[in-house]
Design a protein around this motif. Structure first.
Motif, PDB file in Angstrom:
ATOM      1  N   GLU A 145      41.322 -28.840  73.865  1.00  0.00           N
ATOM      2  CA  GLU A 145      40.822 -28.212  75.087  1.00  0.00           C
ATOM      3  C   GLU A 145      41.555 -28.700  76.328  1.00  0.00           C
ATOM      4  N   ALA A 146      42.229 -29.823  76.247  1.00  0.00           N
ATOM      5  CA  ALA A 146      43.006 -30.304  77.389  1.00  0.00           C
ATOM      6  C   ALA A 146      44.203 -29.398  77.668  1.00  0.00           C
ATOM      7  N   THR A 147      44.612 -28.614  76.685  1.00  0.00           N
ATOM      8  CA  THR A 147      45.762 -27.719  76.863  1.00  0.00           C
ATOM      9  C   THR A 147      45.376 -26.346  77.391  1.00  0.00           C
ATOM     10  N   LEU A 148      44.090 -26.099  77.575  1.00  0.00           N
ATOM     11  CA  LEU A 148      43.660 -24.799  78.077  1.00  0.00           C
ATOM     12  C   LEU A 148      44.141 -24.574  79.504  1.00  0.00           C
ATOM     13  N   THR A 149      44.420 -23.316  79.822  1.00  0.00           N
ATOM     14  CA  THR A 149      44.757 -22.978  81.201  1.00  0.00           C
ATOM     15  C   THR A 149      43.488 -23.110  82.050  1.00  0.00           C
ATOM     16  N   GLU A 150      43.645 -23.137  83.372  1.00  0.00           N
ATOM     17  CA  GLU A 150      42.480 -23.227  84.250  1.00  0.00           C
ATOM     18  C   GLU A 150      41.551 -22.028  84.043  1.00  0.00           C
ATOM     19  N   THR A 151      42.115 -20.850  83.864  1.00  0.00           N
ATOM     20  CA  THR A 151      41.305 -19.654  83.621  1.00  0.00           C
ATOM     21  C   THR A 151      40.526 -19.785  82.320  1.00  0.00           C
ATOM     22  N   GLU A 152      41.169 -20.285  81.279  1.00  0.00           N
ATOM     23  CA  GLU A 152      40.474 -20.477  79.999  1.00  0.00           C
ATOM     24  C   GLU A 152      39.349 -21.495  80.138  1.00  0.00           C
ATOM     25  N   LYS A 153      39.597 -22.557  80.869  1.00  0.00           N
ATOM     26  CA  LYS A 153      38.559 -23.575  81.078  1.00  0.00           C
ATOM     27  C   LYS A 153      37.350 -22.985  81.805  1.00  0.00           C
ATOM     28  N   MET A 194      42.435 -21.232  68.776  1.00  0.00           N
ATOM     29  CA  MET A 194      43.608 -21.554  69.585  1.00  0.00           C
ATOM     30  C   MET A 194      43.688 -20.653  70.805  1.00  0.00           C
ATOM     31  N   SER A 195      44.486 -21.108  71.732  1.00  0.00           N
ATOM     32  CA  SER A 195      44.777 -20.359  72.951  1.00  0.00           C
ATOM     33  C   SER A 195      46.043 -19.549  72.736  1.00  0.00           C
TER      34      SER A 195
END
Length: 120
Positions: A5-13, A102-103
């Motif tokens: 989850e640390a690799t998620l984009t700001e929008t995904e977060k 996954m993203s």
């Protein structure tokens, strides 16, 4: 590959909590109509390609996989989503299909694996 989850984009977060809430409210999406015209257009476009085998598609943000059965009737199907709760529901509805947590921003698929992408 497990989603970090640390690799998620700001929008995904920002969207992940909402997606998890939707996953817990099945009545929200159980009786929504299937976008038949969109599916037919996608299918027609995919068949215009000169493919030696069944077209392989990736369902990006597949959620609870509402369209997975319709897509898998025609294509070799794989779905991805950032919400594990959504994927749990997707796997329950379609245990025969492949889903990954996954993203789209960070996939581990080899180049050329898919002939098309469905993102609805």
């Amino acid at each position: 590959m497990s989603l970090d989850e640390a690799t998620l984009t700001e929008t995904e977060k920002l969207n992940l909590p909402f997606l998890n809430l939707v996953a817990e409210e099945p009545e929200y999406h159980e009786n929504l109509p299937v976008p038949v015209k969109d599916l037919e257009f996608f299918q027609k476009h995919m068949y215009q390609q000169d493919l030696a085998s069944r077209a392989r598609i990736l369902d990006v943000g597949c959620g609870m996989a509402r369209y997975a059965g319709d897509l898998a009737d025609v294509f070799t199907y794989e779905g991805i989503d950032i919400s594990e709760k959504m994927l749990e529901a997707a796997r329950e509805r379609n245990p025969q299909l492949n889903f990954k947590h996954m993203s789209f921003a960070h996939t581990d698929f080899p180049d050329g694996r898919f002939h098309g992408i469905w993102c609805f």
